[in-house]
Design a protein around this motif. Structure first.
Motif, short mmCIF file in Angstrom:
data_model
loop_
_atom_site.label_atom_id
_atom_site.label_comp_id
_atom_site.label_asym_id
_atom_site.label_seq_id
_atom_site.Cartn_x
_atom_site.Cartn_y
_atom_site.Cartn_z
N GLU A 163 0.84 -1.20 0.00
CA GLU A 163 0.00 0.00 0.00
C GLU A 163 0.87 1.25 0.00
N VAL A 164 1.93 1.24 0.80
CA VAL A 164 2.84 2.39 0.85
C VAL A 164 3.54 2.55 -0.50
N ARG A 165 3.97 1.45 -1.09
CA ARG A 165 4.63 1.52 -2.41
C ARG A 165 3.69 2.09 -3.47
N GLN A 166 2.43 1.67 -3.44
CA GLN A 166 1.47 2.19 -4.41
C GLN A 166 1.27 3.69 -4.22
N GLY B 188 4.15 5.55 -5.55
CA GLY B 188 4.07 5.57 -7.01
C GLY B 188 3.11 6.63 -7.51
N VAL B 189 1.98 6.76 -6.84
CA VAL B 189 1.00 7.79 -7.21
C VAL B 189 1.62 9.17 -7.06
N LEU B 190 2.26 9.42 -5.93
CA LEU B 190 2.88 10.72 -5.71
C LEU B 190 3.99 10.98 -6.73
N ASP B 191 4.75 9.96 -7.04
CA ASP B 191 5.80 10.10 -8.04
C ASP B 191 5.20 10.53 -9.38
N ALA B 192 4.13 9.88 -9.76
CA ALA B 192 3.48 10.21 -11.03
C ALA B 192 2.89 11.61 -11.01
#
Length: 125
Positions: free
Chosen positions: A91-94, A97-101
């Motif tokens: 969940e943290v990785r996802q 990833g959202v913030l990165d995008a």
């Protein structure tokens, strides 16, 4: 250390190394509460922020959570208690990833990331 901890053991060692120099004040308590409490987060990012806040609090050793009053009634309480369920790693990785995008498209972010990568490579040689 120089970089982000790569393991739980490195994170624990970091906190033990800095523990003697840490202190709280009204200002640090206010800042921590503000950041953990979703400051002016756009509604579509509120869930993302909650996961990151929970992960941040969970990563703190118990003595640091006590120092900032996380999970205790009164000043500095952010609603995160030591018995709450921490977010799952995936969940943290996802969320990251959202913030990165989201932020990669912001002006200067990609260039800054590239400069940091080059500096890190140069420092490692």
């Amino acid at each position: 250390m120089g970089g982000a901890p790569a393991s739980v053991a490195e994170l624990d060692a970091y906190f033990e190394a800095v523990r003697p120099s840490l202190a709280t004040s009204k200002s640090t308590e206010d800042t921590a509460s503000y950041l953990i409490g979703m400051p002016d987060v756009e509604p579509e990012l509120a869930d993302v922020w909650q996961v990151l806040a929970a992960a941040a609090v969970t990563s703190l050793p118990g003595w640091a959570r006590d120092m900032y009053g996380f999970g205790l009634a009164g000043a500095g309480n952010t609603g995160h208690d030591r018995d709450s369920v921490p977010p799952e790693r995936e969940e943290v990785r996802q969320v990251l990833g959202v913030l990165d995008a989201v932020y990669l498209g912001e002006p200067g972010v990609l260039e800054a990331r590239q400069r940091l990568t080059l500096r890190m490579r140069a420092a490692g040689q």
